[in-house]
Design an enzyme around this catalytic site. Structure first.
Site, PDB file in Angstrom:
ATOM      1  N   ASP A 226       0.841  -1.200   0.000  1.00  0.00           N
ATOM      2  CA  ASP A 226       0.000   0.000   0.000  1.00  0.00           C
ATOM      3  C   ASP A 226       0.878   1.252   0.000  1.00  0.00           C
ATOM      4  O   ASP A 226       1.566   1.525   0.981  1.00  0.00           O
ATOM      5  CB  ASP A 226      -0.900  -0.015   1.242  1.00  0.00           C
ATOM      6  CG  ASP A 226      -1.951   1.069   1.219  1.00  0.00           C
ATOM      7  OD1 ASP A 226      -1.907   1.925   0.337  1.00  0.00           O
ATOM      8  OD2 ASP A 226      -2.826   1.057   2.114  1.00  0.00           O
ATOM      9  N   HIS A 322      -9.272  -0.873  -7.870  1.00  0.00           N
ATOM     10  CA  HIS A 322      -8.931   0.261  -7.016  1.00  0.00           C
ATOM     11  C   HIS A 322      -7.748   1.048  -7.571  1.00  0.00           C
ATOM     12  O   HIS A 322      -7.767   2.295  -7.586  1.00  0.00           O
ATOM     13  CB  HIS A 322      -8.605  -0.258  -5.606  1.00  0.00           C
ATOM     14  CG  HIS A 322      -8.266   0.822  -4.623  1.00  0.00           C
ATOM     15  ND1 HIS A 322      -9.211   1.639  -4.056  1.00  0.00           N
ATOM     16  CD2 HIS A 322      -7.065   1.233  -4.113  1.00  0.00           C
ATOM     17  CE1 HIS A 322      -8.630   2.497  -3.231  1.00  0.00           C
ATOM     18  NE2 HIS A 322      -7.321   2.270  -3.246  1.00  0.00           N
TER      19      HIS A 322
END
Length: 414
Positions: A226, A322
């Site tokens: 991330d 995403h």
């Protein structure tokens, strides 16, 4: 008497890989931008971040292992004078703590340091201060409240708890040692008396430096790498995207060199997420779970090929992935510097883990950074069914304090 700073400089210098000098330390905690081996764990305590500088610490500082986020409300009757005195106390305490020194006495008359962090070094401690929109009403400074603090629009995934959102003042604490971080937390809380009271507090964590074989981008509690697409200090437009430029409206000049922090407590529905096979998780994100590489091929740092299709003619990175929806290419170049902490607060009433992300993003203007990206995600992100936004805050974070100054002085003494 030899200070802990001098002691560390003598005994720990040989094991340290380098001093983190404020913003110059870069953002290597978000993405693998260097190949050197990490410092051994025995040197973690010796790293020191500078308090004074053009920007406040804790924005481009590499991710720390422990974090605390605290919002305060001004006490009844407290105004601009009291706020200035508080920021002076907080800044003095932060400078000492970040240098590995005890805090001394507090404003409430305690008269001594708590001793929580005795024997520890600075451990990359940072303390960062911000002001919420209501702070300007409390202090009679509404004419100096910047437009970037206008309320965020509502989003369909919001399930916001007002008691854990917003606040007059906001403090971010980060360190690579849990006791050092807690020591700073207690000092900030004690120094707030009697000017401000805690509105909410959230506690987070990241991977400890040295836990991986080489520096790498952090993983979140879903197991995903991330932060791959984060802006980097080496980018030509990094400052333009992250920090407020000087030379604007004189009423907001106090914010030059500062930034805006959007803070969101995002619960991850881990029981639902973990039922998905890895291949399905990767299509939701648009990247490989093992190494963060885009599904279009390459390595973590390879640019996504959003038009590349497989043998079946379907896009390798799905339309609702995403990574695709949040990419600057699909948001007119909108970007923000994400610098989060994970959190785990036990088991919720429904028996599921109360865990997720303390999302913190930094930008020069939230209306050009966070808001357009979140609007796009809100309309069809494949990850949204596995997330719940439970708290939110927006804060204007002044530029760094010069030597002899306290944070926010340009505003409070305008």
């Amino acid at each position: 008497m030899i200070s802990r700073r001098r002691l560390l400089g003598t005994a720990g210098a040989a094991g340290a890989t380098g001093l983190v000098l404020g913003a110059a330390g870069g953002a290597t905690g978000y993405a693998a931008t260097q190949d050197e081996a990490p410092a051994v764990l025995t040197s973690v305590g010796s790293t020191e971040v500078m308090f004074h500088g053009k920007h406040q610490p804790g924005i481009t500082t590499p991710l720390q292992a422990r974090g605390h986020l605290i919002a305060f409300d001004m006490a009844p009757g407290a105004g601009r004078k009291e706020a200035a005195a508080l920021m002076r106390r907080w800044s003095a305490a932060a400078e000492r703590l970040m240098g590995g020194e005890p805090t001394g006495g507090a404003a409430d008359g305690t008269g001594h340091d708590t001793g929580i962090a005795l024997d520890a070094g600075p451990s990359s401690l940072t303390v960062t201060f911000g002001f919420g929109a209501t702070f300007f009403e409390r202090t009679g400074l509404t004419g100096h409240r910047p437009p970037g603090l206008d309320p965020l629009p509502p989003f369909s995934a919001d399930r916001l708890d007002a008691r854990r959102s917003n606040g007059d003042l906001w403090v971010q604490i980060g360190a690579d040692d849990a006791l050092v971080a807690f020591h700073a937390l207690r000092a900030v809380q004690k120094e707030a008396v009697p000017t401000a009271t805690v509105r909410w507090q959230m506690n987070g964590f990241n991977r400890t430096p040295g836990a991986t074989a080489k520096p790498m981008t952090a993983r979140n509690l879903m197991g995903q790498i991330d932060g791959t697409g984060n802006p980097k200090p080496s980018d030509n437009d990094f400052d333009q995207r992250v920090f407020v430029a000087a030379g604007g409206d004189a009423a907001y000049e106090w914010l030059a060199g500062g930034s805006y922090a959007v803070v969101r407590r995002i619960r991850m529905l881990l029981d639902d997420w973990e039922k998905l096979p890895v291949e399905r998780q990767e299509r939701v994100i648009g990247r490989r779970k093992a190494n963060g590489a885009p599904l279009s091929g390459g390595t973590e740092t390879t640019e996504m090929d959003l038009d590349k299709a497989g043998p079946d003619g379907k896009l390798l990175i799905p339309d609702n992935a995403h990574a695709r929806i949040s990419s600057p290419e699909r948001n007119s170049g909108a970007a923000m510097l994400r610098r989060p902490f994970s959190y785990h607060d036990g088991i919720s009433a429904d028996g599921a883990p109360d865990a997720g992300l303390l999302f913190i993003c930094w930008q020069a203007d939230p209306l050009r950074g966070f808001v357009p990206v979140q609007r796009k995600l809100d309309r069809g992100d494949a990850l949204s069914p596995f997330l719940r936004h439970e708290a939110s805050g927006l804060f204007a974070v002044p530029g760094g304090a010069a030597d002899g100054e306290y944070v926010g002085q340009r505003l409070l003494e305008a």
